[in-house]
Motif scaffolding. Structure first.
Motif, PDB file in Angstrom:
ATOM      1  N   PRO A 192      38.230  42.538  50.112  1.00 56.16           N
ATOM      2  CA  PRO A 192      37.063  43.384  49.848  1.00 56.16           C
ATOM      3  C   PRO A 192      37.102  44.126  48.524  1.00 56.16           C
ATOM      4  CG  PRO A 192      38.432  44.310  51.587  1.00 56.16           C
ATOM      5  CD  PRO A 192      38.929  42.930  51.346  1.00 56.16           C
ATOM      6  N   ASP A 193      38.292  44.370  47.997  1.00 54.54           N
ATOM      7  CA  ASP A 193      38.383  45.109  46.742  1.00 54.54           C
ATOM      8  C   ASP A 193      38.748  44.221  45.561  1.00 54.54           C
ATOM      9  OD1 ASP A 193      37.726  47.670  47.846  1.00 54.54           O
ATOM     10  OD2 ASP A 193      39.711  47.640  48.790  1.00 54.54           O
ATOM     11  N   GLY A 194      38.574  42.898  45.747  1.00 52.84           N
ATOM     12  CA  GLY A 194      38.674  41.981  44.629  1.00 52.84           C
ATOM     13  C   GLY A 194      40.072  41.475  44.323  1.00 52.84           C
ATOM     14  N   TYR A 195      40.170  40.775  43.188  1.00 53.13           N
ATOM     15  CA  TYR A 195      41.389  40.074  42.800  1.00 53.13           C
ATOM     16  C   TYR A 195      41.692  40.331  41.322  1.00 53.13           C
ATOM     17  CZ  TYR A 195      40.142  37.309  46.955  1.00 53.13           C
ATOM     18  OH  TYR A 195      39.800  36.904  48.219  1.00 53.13           O
ATOM     19  N   THR A 196      42.952  40.268  40.981  1.00 58.47           N
ATOM     20  CA  THR A 196      43.368  40.267  39.578  1.00 58.47           C
ATOM     21  C   THR A 196      44.247  39.048  39.327  1.00 58.47           C
ATOM     22  OG1 THR A 196      45.354  41.604  39.983  1.00 58.47           O
ATOM     23  CG2 THR A 196      43.311  42.784  39.437  1.00 58.47           C
ATOM     24  N   TYR A 197      44.315  38.623  38.064  1.00 56.97           N
ATOM     25  CA  TYR A 197      45.096  37.448  37.673  1.00 56.97           C
ATOM     26  C   TYR A 197      46.032  37.847  36.540  1.00 56.97           C
ATOM     27  CZ  TYR A 197      41.281  35.139  40.162  1.00 56.97           C
ATOM     28  OH  TYR A 197      40.360  34.767  41.111  1.00 56.97           O
ATOM     29  N   THR A 198      47.282  37.419  36.630  1.00 53.65           N
ATOM     30  CA  THR A 198      48.267  37.724  35.601  1.00 53.65           C
ATOM     31  C   THR A 198      48.884  36.427  35.098  1.00 53.65           C
ATOM     32  OG1 THR A 198      48.790  39.833  36.664  1.00 53.65           O
ATOM     33  CG2 THR A 198      50.359  38.997  35.049  1.00 53.65           C
ATOM     34  N   VAL A 199      48.743  36.182  33.800  1.00 54.46           N
ATOM     35  CA  VAL A 199      49.287  34.986  33.162  1.00 54.46           C
ATOM     36  C   VAL A 199      50.255  35.442  32.075  1.00 54.46           C
ATOM     37  CG1 VAL A 199      48.765  32.859  31.920  1.00 54.46           C
ATOM     38  CG2 VAL A 199      47.147  33.747  33.603  1.00 54.46           C
ATOM     39  N   THR A 200      51.456  34.874  32.059  1.00 54.04           N
ATOM     40  CA  THR A 200      52.436  35.298  31.054  1.00 54.04           C
ATOM     41  C   THR A 200      52.545  34.337  29.874  1.00 54.04           C
ATOM     42  OG1 THR A 200      54.203  34.218  32.322  1.00 54.04           O
ATOM     43  CG2 THR A 200      53.797  36.557  32.762  1.00 54.04           C
ATOM     44  N   ASP A 201      52.131  33.085  30.051  1.00 59.12           N
ATOM     45  CA  ASP A 201      52.296  32.082  28.987  1.00 59.12           C
ATOM     46  C   ASP A 201      51.097  31.146  29.002  1.00 59.12           C
ATOM     47  OD1 ASP A 201      53.040  30.165  27.151  1.00 59.12           O
ATOM     48  OD2 ASP A 201      55.033  29.811  28.003  1.00 59.12           O
ATOM     49  N   THR A 202      50.362  31.111  27.900  1.00 58.42           N
ATOM     50  CA  THR A 202      49.162  30.268  27.811  1.00 58.42           C
ATOM     51  C   THR A 202      49.384  29.071  26.890  1.00 58.42           C
ATOM     52  OG1 THR A 202      48.278  31.666  26.028  1.00 58.42           O
ATOM     53  CG2 THR A 202      47.625  32.214  28.296  1.00 58.42           C
ATOM     54  N   THR A 203      50.639  28.642  26.741  1.00 59.93           N
ATOM     55  CA  THR A 203      50.940  27.531  25.834  1.00 59.93           C
ATOM     56  C   THR A 203      50.181  26.265  26.216  1.00 59.93           C
ATOM     57  OG1 THR A 203      53.156  28.406  25.437  1.00 59.93           O
ATOM     58  CG2 THR A 203      52.774  26.079  24.891  1.00 59.93           C
ATOM     59  N   TYR A 204      50.076  25.972  27.510  1.00 61.38           N
ATOM     60  CA  TYR A 204      49.554  24.684  27.957  1.00 61.38           C
ATOM     61  C   TYR A 204      48.155  24.780  28.574  1.00 61.38           C
ATOM     62  CZ  TYR A 204      54.444  23.736  27.246  1.00 61.38           C
ATOM     63  OH  TYR A 204      55.693  23.640  26.688  1.00 61.38           O
ATOM     64  N   GLY A 205      47.518  25.915  28.440  1.00 56.04           N
ATOM     65  CA  GLY A 205      46.169  26.053  28.964  1.00 56.04           C
ATOM     66  C   GLY A 205      45.862  27.492  29.320  1.00 56.04           C
ATOM     67  N   TYR A 206      44.754  27.692  30.000  1.00 54.81           N
ATOM     68  CA  TYR A 206      44.370  29.041  30.396  1.00 54.81           C
ATOM     69  C   TYR A 206      43.559  28.952  31.677  1.00 54.81           C
ATOM     70  CZ  TYR A 206      39.784  27.846  28.436  1.00 54.81           C
ATOM     71  OH  TYR A 206      38.576  27.239  28.169  1.00 54.81           O
ATOM     72  N   ILE A 207      43.420  30.090  32.360  1.00 56.42           N
ATOM     73  CA  ILE A 207      42.608  30.124  33.567  1.00 56.42           C
ATOM     74  C   ILE A 207      41.431  31.064  33.378  1.00 56.42           C
ATOM     75  CG2 ILE A 207      44.526  29.581  35.109  1.00 56.42           C
ATOM     76  CD1 ILE A 207      44.387  32.585  35.985  1.00 56.42           C
ATOM     77  N   VAL A 208      40.363  30.765  34.081  1.00 57.17           N
ATOM     78  CA  VAL A 208      39.231  31.667  34.230  1.00 57.17           C
ATOM     79  C   VAL A 208      39.156  32.007  35.713  1.00 57.17           C
ATOM     80  CG1 VAL A 208      36.740  31.954  34.041  1.00 57.17           C
ATOM     81  CG2 VAL A 208      37.994  30.716  32.255  1.00 57.17           C
TER      82      VAL A 208
END
Length: 325
Positions: free
Chosen positions: A55-71
């Motif tokens: 109900p209070d949503g989500y967060t995303y944590t990425v430490t290395d974007t060498t090979y791509g990225y997320i949305v």
């Protein structure tokens, strides 16, 4: 801290393993798909049934974007991974992209890890010389011409392949591919890292071949050439697929700039095929059931023990020479 009642879990059905707190997805570089998707919900720990969104949503944590990225969607827990294909190709090996997703419910939260294995699926992607230029092995078709070392281009009579899963590689590590690094055989050979099955024969030109076997050129199983430097058994792959290219006679063809053999349907090679592929091949070419029904090998074929004496010494790099100076 975790939810008192609920846990967040992937509900997309796209994961290939993991849970309830760690999830594994895969993307194969040669499937021409550049995205992976997932979706997280709150899930009842007892029943495993989705209770809807945190109900209070989500967060995303990425430490290395060498090979791509997320949305990532912070409201509904869905996410899309976008592959950086060129970055993976530049590295030349399987890679992984990792991130953490955390869902919130009042004062409680739960975080899960997501690993996306990026598979080159070694031996796919090998470039085979043809009269029209190099082509990926998986794009070749029966009837296509391949360049040969001994004369005119030859049409392919049959193409087989065998996929080997991560499970099979785990229990049969001897099936892992051999990586022959760029320039490992001689300067410019191969032109880039070449991956072959352990028993695939590689053409070796060496003065020791003439001295020991009275031949200027011999065929040597790749596993016999391993020097644990620039020719190694690759332990990083998650799975692999081996391709078999059959011509009307045994040929030396060019793969990633290195001379290697076309498929030679001897008794051992036939046993290594899947039952379906073996049946197909023998149905198309029943003469293979006869002794010497296919004809002679293109060169003298050495045993692994014999081939070890021709194992190339690692070529020193500029950095090695500077360090030794």
């Amino acid at each position: 801290m975790g939810f008192n009642i609920y846990n967040i879990e992937d509900v997309s059905g796209n994961s290939v393993g993991g849970g309830p707190d760690g999830w594994i997805f895969e993307i194969d570089l040669w499937d021409h798909v550049d995205t992976v998707t997932g979706d997280f919900d709150e899930v009842d720990l007892d029943s495993g049934v989705s209770q809807g969104e945190a109900p209070d949503g989500y967060t995303y944590t990425v430490t290395d974007t060498t090979y791509g990225y997320i949305v990532g969607n912070t409201t509904d827990g869905s996410w899309v991974f976008y592959l950086d294909r060129q970055a993976v190709l530049d590295d030349g090996t399987d890679q992984a992209f990792e991130f953490t997703i955390e869902g919130f419910d009042g004062g409680d939260s739960d975080d899960d890890s997501v690993t996306i294995n990026i598979l080159i699926c070694l031996c796919r992607g090998t470039m085979v010389d043809t009269p029209e230029g190099p082509r990926r092995v998986e794009n070749l078709r029966v009837g296509d011409l391949v360049s040969t070392a001994d004369g005119e281009p030859m049409p392919l009579q049959w193409i087989g392949s065998r996929k080997i899963s991560s499970y099979e590689l785990a229990i049969r590590p001897e099936l892992r591919p051999i990586r022959i690094s760029k320039n490992a055989l001689e300067h410019g050979v191969p032109t880039r890292d070449l991956f072959v099955s352990p028993n695939h024969n590689v053409l070796v030109r060496d003065w020791r071949a003439q001295l020991l076997f009275s031949e200027n050129e011999v065929l040597v199983p790749a596993k016999a050439l391993v020097n644990n430097a620039n020719i190694v058994q690759d332990m990083t792959v998650s799975n692999t697929e081996y391709f078999h290219l059959l011509c009307e006679s045994h040929q030396i063809i060019w793969t990633d700039g290195a001379p290697t053999e076309s498929f030679f349907p001897g008794p051992y090679s036939l046993r290594m095929l899947s039952p379906e592929a073996r049946f197909e091949l023998l149905d198309l070419f029943p003469a293979l059931l006869e002794e010497d029904g296919y004809g002679a090998a293109a060169r003298l074929c050495l045993t692994p023990t014999e081939g070890q004496v021709l194992r190339p010494e690692p070529i020193a790099t500029v950095a090695d020479e500077v360090a030794a100076a």
